[in-house]
Structure formats: C-alpha cells, structure tokens
Design an enzyme around this catalytic site. Structure first.
Site, PDB file in Angstrom:
ATOM      1  N   GLY A  15       0.791  -1.225   0.000  1.00  0.00           N
ATOM      2  CA  GLY A  15       0.000   0.000   0.000  1.00  0.00           C
ATOM      3  C   GLY A  15       0.819   1.268   0.000  1.00  0.00           C
ATOM      4  N   TYR A 167     -12.475   3.396  14.047  1.00  0.00           N
ATOM      5  CA  TYR A 167     -11.454   3.883  13.124  1.00  0.00           C
ATOM      6  C   TYR A 167     -11.348   5.409  13.199  1.00  0.00           C
ATOM      7  CZ  TYR A 167      -9.129   4.978   8.707  1.00  0.00           C
ATOM      8  OH  TYR A 167      -8.267   5.480   7.751  1.00  0.00           O
TER       9      TYR A 167
END
Length: 287
Positions: A15, A167
C-alpha cells in the site's frame, strides 16, 4: 531534506507505505522499513537491493502488542545513529480484512485504537531522543479525514461499538496527540504533522472493505512525501492536511483540555513516561 537522511516507515510492505518507500529509495534515502512478517519484509528489501546498491534495514513488530513496539524502538536506537523522519503509516481500517466486531489487542485495548494510535504514540515517544539528536527531524502521522470525537468515558468502546466509529476515533487521536506533541517540542528540533493522504486509494484495506478506489496511490504518496521532504515545510508543525491542503481537523482537536486528557490517558495506557518534562510549552495549534 538531504537525500542521505534516515527515514522509518511503519506498515511498509504494501500500500501507501511501500509506495512511499519506493519513491524515497529512488531519491537515495536511507530507509528503515517496518512490517509484521519478516519473510515479506525480506522480499521487499531484496527487491529494493536489486534496483540499487542499497538494501534498506528492516524491523518487525506486531503493533497490537506494545511490548513488541518497545522492542522495535530499542532495536532502532541501537542500530542507527540518527533518525530524520518517522512516518507512522501502519494501521487497520474500519472493517475487512480485520473484521467489524470489537476486538482487543494483546494489552487488552480496543484493537483499532491500539494499532492505529497507541502503537504510533509509544513508538514516537520511544524514538524522540533519537529524532531530537538528528534535528531538524520530522514526525508524520498518516491519519484520515474520517474522524470521530473521543468519549473519554468510553474510550475503549465497550459500549456502542462500531468499526467506523473506532477507526475515526483512532485517527482523530493521532491528530490530537500530534498537535499536543508539536506544542511540547521546539520547532527547530522536531516538527509533527498529520494528513489525510487521499480518499479510498487502491490499497488492500480499501479494496477488501469498499471494493473500489477513488484517488490513486500516487496521489497519497505525493501528499505524504511532501510532509516528509519538502524544504518549504521546515518549521511547520502542529498541522493537519487534507492531501496537500492545510485543513481544519475535527473541532475536538483544538480543545486543549481534550488534548491534555488524551495525552495523559495515552501515557497511562502505554505505560510510557513523558519525555517532555522541563521543556517550555508553546501555544497549541490555532486554526
């Protein structure tokens, strides 16, 4: 920032972390790459070495275990004599592939708060003496525009758990502690900034949960690379950026009492000792 400087990137095996490492390596940076899997790290390091004469250092740690974070920091302190930038990039998303139900870390903390926030908080404090000795140095938190205010009476989300909330809370905590740390440090020693690098880049986390991307990985790399290397940002600290735009974070990030409470809670949760005693305190971020 000179090209020979040493940069640590967490979550560097895929990523954004991997792509950022590739760009910095091409520019001649000395890299320390973190991951959870040594075999995967070795493959990445071998690929880097195959493209140049330099093989990056690698360090392993499961960020859900604070003892491993401490061990990794100690390994770094004894293996290098300087650290010019720390990029706290590693993290888990709001759902798959890490699940949507509440889970806890090795230390018993809510998993997303532990991995996305507490691990980076502890790592930064553990490496702060090395960063200060390498002044001017930079800390960059890869956060998000998706933020949720912290409820200090339910910080571990034992009630009303939701992955998106967990999150968002962890990402706002990154930004808030970044503001607080920036206010405690001399700007000419270490700067601390956070950013939302891009929206739904085609990373493993995004594709597993959302199934599609919006921005490109290159856009996120460019925004993060700027905070790590741009000489025009020398002395810029205590900011939050949406990609490359200086942006206001959630209002709680500008509440000095909330930042203080988070700082104290984080020290307690990580069993860390604040290294800032006796350092004159400067005003917090004003936006």
């Amino acid at each position: 920032m000179t090209l020979s400087r040493t940069i640590l990137i967490t979550g560097a095996t895929d990523g954004l972390g991997l792509a950022l490492a590739e760009r910095l390596a091409a520019e001649g940076a000395n890299l320390i790459l973190h991951g959870r899997n040594q075999a995967k790290l070795d493959r990445v390091a071998d690929e880097f070495a195959g493209r140049s004469a330099f093989r990056p250092r690698t360090v392993t740690a499961d960020l859900a275990d604070l003892a491993q974070v401490r061990r990794m920091a100690a390994e770094i302190r004894t293996s290098v004599d300087r650290l010019d930038a720390l990029v706290n990039n590693a993290g888990i998303g709001s759902g798959q592939p890490d699940g949507r139900t509440r889970r806890t870390s090795t230390d018993g903390h809510e998993l997303r708060f532990a991995v996305n926030y507490l691990a980076g908080f502890l790592l930064t404090l553990e490496l702060l003496p090395l960063l200060r000795a390498s002044a001017p140095a930079r800390v960059v938190h890869v956060a998000s525009i998706g933020q949720h205010p912290l409820d200090f009476d339910n910080l571990m989300l034992e009630r009303d758990y939701d992955g998106t909330r967990a999150y968002g809370q962890s990402k706002l905590a990154q930004i808030m502690s970044g503001f607080e740390l920036a206010a405690r440090l001399n700007t000419d020693e270490v700067t601390v900034n956070s950013l939302h690098p891009a929206t739904y880049m085609p990373t493993k986390i995004v594709l597993a949960e959302v199934g599609h991307s919006i921005d490109t990985l290159d856009q996120g790399v460019t925004a993060t690379h700027r905070l790590v290397t741009d000489p025009e940002l020398a002395g810029t600290t205590g900011r939050f950026y949406n990609r490359t735009r200086d942006t206001r974070a959630h209002s709680q990030a500008y509440d000095s009492e909330a930042r203080r409470r988070l700082w104290q809670a984080s020290l307690k949760l990580t069993m860390a000792e604040s290294p800032h005693r006796g350092v004159p305190r400067k005003p917090g971020p004003v936006k």
